[in-house]
Design a protein around this motif. Structure first.
Motif, short mmCIF file in Angstrom:
data_model
loop_
_atom_site.label_atom_id
_atom_site.label_comp_id
_atom_site.label_asym_id
_atom_site.label_seq_id
_atom_site.Cartn_x
_atom_site.Cartn_y
_atom_site.Cartn_z
N MET A 1 89.80 73.47 32.04
CA MET A 1 91.09 73.81 32.63
C MET A 1 92.18 73.75 31.56
N SER A 2 93.17 74.62 31.70
CA SER A 2 94.24 74.66 30.71
C SER A 2 95.17 73.47 30.85
N GLU A 3 95.94 73.23 29.79
CA GLU A 3 96.86 72.10 29.79
C GLU A 3 97.91 72.23 30.89
N GLY A 4 98.26 73.46 31.23
CA GLY A 4 99.29 73.69 32.24
C GLY A 4 98.79 73.69 33.67
N THR A 5 97.50 73.44 33.89
CA THR A 5 96.96 73.42 35.25
C THR A 5 97.59 72.32 36.08
N LEU A 6 98.04 72.65 37.28
CA LEU A 6 98.69 71.67 38.14
C LEU A 6 97.67 70.65 38.66
N LYS A 7 98.04 69.37 38.54
CA LYS A 7 97.18 68.29 38.99
C LYS A 7 97.59 67.81 40.38
N SER A 8 96.67 67.12 41.03
CA SER A 8 96.98 66.46 42.29
C SER A 8 97.53 65.06 42.01
N TYR A 9 98.02 64.42 43.05
CA TYR A 9 98.65 63.10 42.91
C TYR A 9 98.00 62.17 43.91
N ILE A 10 97.21 61.22 43.42
CA ILE A 10 96.45 60.32 44.29
C ILE A 10 96.62 58.88 43.80
N ASP A 11 97.01 58.02 44.73
CA ASP A 11 97.15 56.59 44.46
C ASP A 11 98.06 56.32 43.26
N GLY A 12 99.16 57.08 43.20
CA GLY A 12 100.16 56.86 42.16
C GLY A 12 99.83 57.45 40.81
N GLU A 13 98.80 58.29 40.71
CA GLU A 13 98.40 58.88 39.44
C GLU A 13 98.24 60.39 39.57
N TRP A 14 98.54 61.10 38.48
CA TRP A 14 98.28 62.54 38.41
C TRP A 14 96.84 62.74 37.97
N VAL A 15 96.06 63.43 38.77
CA VAL A 15 94.62 63.50 38.51
C VAL A 15 94.11 64.93 38.66
N LEU A 16 93.07 65.23 37.90
CA LEU A 16 92.28 66.43 38.11
C LEU A 16 91.18 66.11 39.12
N PRO A 17 90.62 67.11 39.77
CA PRO A 17 89.54 66.86 40.73
C PRO A 17 88.39 66.08 40.09
N ALA A 18 87.77 65.23 40.89
CA ALA A 18 86.70 64.38 40.37
C ALA A 18 85.48 65.18 39.94
N THR A 19 85.11 66.18 40.75
CA THR A 19 83.90 66.94 40.42
C THR A 19 84.13 68.45 40.42
N SER A 20 85.07 68.94 41.20
CA SER A 20 85.30 70.38 41.30
C SER A 20 85.91 70.91 40.01
N THR A 21 85.46 72.07 39.58
CA THR A 21 86.05 72.75 38.43
C THR A 21 86.73 74.05 38.84
N ASP A 22 86.87 74.24 40.14
CA ASP A 22 87.48 75.47 40.65
C ASP A 22 88.99 75.46 40.41
N ILE A 23 89.54 76.66 40.20
CA ILE A 23 90.98 76.82 40.12
C ILE A 23 91.41 77.98 41.00
N VAL A 24 92.67 77.96 41.42
CA VAL A 24 93.28 79.12 42.06
C VAL A 24 94.58 79.40 41.31
N THR A 25 95.00 80.65 41.34
CA THR A 25 96.24 81.03 40.69
C THR A 25 97.25 81.49 41.72
N ALA A 26 98.51 81.16 41.48
CA ALA A 26 99.61 81.65 42.31
C ALA A 26 100.33 82.75 41.53
N THR A 27 100.84 83.73 42.27
CA THR A 27 101.43 84.91 41.65
C THR A 27 102.91 85.01 41.98
N ASN A 28 103.71 85.32 40.98
CA ASN A 28 105.12 85.65 41.22
C ASN A 28 105.16 87.00 41.93
#
Length: 478
Positions: A1-28
């Motif tokens: 995943m790229s450095e700019g990929t948006l992370k989730s926020y769990i238990d006070g920390e910014w985290v990437l998914p534990a096992t999933s490597t899927d991404i989705v993109t949002a479009t302007n």
């Protein structure tokens, strides 16, 4: 995943998914270029968030109301300091024009949070009831909040605010179509100093993690805003564990225009309200019911108003409308406009195809249909675009009958020079909110609908109720 990929926020920390490597993109939607890349969570991430929210609940619920309010006041101050960032995020991710983003879309954040605090301070949290009992309001527990893309900050604040003030802990799943505003909101909460686990955010799609959220055994309550179709699935998923479910769903709101109203003002106001936010508002007045004696005149005014409507760049200031949010939404609207034409309705403004002057962006022509009757698909289905249908009626009784002949019941509108009639008609409209002669709604008023427009109410005091349980302690006063 790229450095700019948006992370989730769990238990006070910014985290990437534990096992999933899927991404989705949002479009302007104005440029059709990618504006965000999001790391998609899986079931294990949902479980981690639910366990974090459950672990944080007892401590946060035991915190005094004053202390919880102080944290929300921190959140408001951070939001206001970073307000311009939120405006830019909204215009970028879902195409709301700058003025709408600044004055309405982003403003919903501080507006709802401040009103929630005011309502909490006025609420009677405990009181004596009967001869010897005490009635107590307590936080319901761990809540899942699922929010849409069309008024993203409005729905974030209308759910997160009362949940935080009430003493609940929560998991937010924002729309993957418009993730930038939710990411900022989560940053504001992180900076405000809430205890870890009180607020959690998991990015993902409904098909990937929706069921895992709404059926999770650690979750006590679901607050969902979205389509009626998705709302039905949410309710079914939550049923096995008997969770409270509060929903704000679709709408096909009627706007009754009587001949004794100020016709030019009433019609123009109704058309522009329908087109606001590119028609992507669940309470938009998309069915204009007009008294037959002035119907042709009203159609001419509506057509002129629609043809004069300007479309433009969401990043620019000014009185213009923006694109709809995505190609998927654009294609759906085109299909429904064509259905209206095939049904025999008359296009008096707009029509199918991309708006003139735009070779990119999901710009829909502001469209008005005349010659419509209420059994047509375009009069029954929620288009969720800048499309108005105009239906004639012969008298007050028929106007009310047509207005209520819909599976929805979110909002309704009445235009009349006779206030007694306006009040009388408003009482008979089966909708959660009715506006007379262009009156607006403030943050203290309950927002929600009848029938397939959902259940429960948001905003102000009523928004707090959904996140609270009622306990009676008998013998407490003895």
């Amino acid at each position: 995943m790229s450095e700019g990929t948006l992370k989730s926020y769990i238990d006070g920390e910014w985290v990437l998914p534990a096992t999933s490597t899927d991404i989705v993109t949002a479009t302007n939607p104005a440029t059709e270029e990618i504006c965000a890349t999001v790391a998609v969570c899986g079931h294990d991430d949902v479980d981690r968030a639910a366990r974090a929210a459950r672990a944080a609940f007892d401590g946060y619920a035991a915190m005094s109301l004053d202390d919880r309010i102080a944290l929300v006041e921190n959140l408001i101050a951070i939001f206001e300091r970073r307000y311009d960032e939120m405006v830019t995020a909204i215009s970028t991710e879902m195409g709301a024009p700058y003025d709408l983003s600044y004055n309405s879309q982003a403003e919903c954040g501080p507006g709802h949070l401040k009103e929630t605090i005011a309502a909490a301070r006025e609420m009677e949290w405990e009181r004596k009831i009967g001869s010897n009992a005490r009635l107590v309001r307590e936080p319901i527990g761990v809540c899942v909040l699922i929010t849409p893309w069309n008024w993203p900050v409005n729905q974030l604040a209308a759910k997160i605010g009362p949940a935080l003030v009430a003493g609940c802990t929560m998991i937010l799943k924002p729309s993957e179509v418009a993730p930038l505003s939710a990411q900022l909101f989560a940053e504001f909460i992180d900076e405000a100093g809430f205890p870890a686990g009180v607020f959690n955010m998991v990015h993902g799609t409904g098909p990937a993690i929706g069921d895992a959220l709404t059926s999770h055994p650690e979750v006590d309550m679901i607050s969902f805003t979205g389509s009626t179709r998705a709302g039905i699935q949410v309710a079914k998923s939550a049923a096995d564990t008997v969770k409270r479910v509060s929903q704000e769903l679709g709408g096909k709101s009627a706007n009754i225009v009587f001949a004794d109203s100020d016709l030019p003002a009433s019609v123009k106001r109704g058309v522009l309200h329908c087109f606001e936010n590119a028609g992507q508002s669940c309470n938009a007045p998309t069915r204009m019911l007009v008294e037959a004696s002035v119907y042709d005149e009203a159609v001419a005014i509506a057509a002129e108003t629609a043809k004069a409507a300007k479309l433009g760049d969401p990043m620019e200031k000014g009185r213009h409308f923006g694109p709809v949010v995505s190609k998927l939404q654009f294609d759906k609207i085109q299909r429904l406009i064509q259905i209206g034409i095939d049904e025999g309705a008359q296009v008096v403004a707009g029509g199918v195809g991309r708006a003139e002057g735009f070779n990119r962006g999901y710009y829909v022509k502001p469209t008005v249909f005349a010659g419509v009757h209420n059994k047509m698909a375009i009069a029954q289905e929620e288009v969720f675009g800048p499309v108005l249908v105009m239906i004639p009626f012969k008298d007050e009784a028929e106007a009310i009958e047509i207005a209520n002949d819909t599976p929805y019941g979110l909002a309704a509108y009445v235009q009349s020079g006779d206030m007694e009639r306006a009040r009388r008609v408003s009482r008979r409209m089966r909708a959660g909110g009715v506006s007379i002669n262009g009156a607006g709604q403030d943050y203290a008023s309950p927002f929600g609908g009848y029938k397939q427009s959902g259940n429960g109410r948001e905003w102000g005091e009523w928004g707090l109720h959904d996140f609270l349980e009622i306990k009676v302690i008998n013998g407490f006063e003895g």
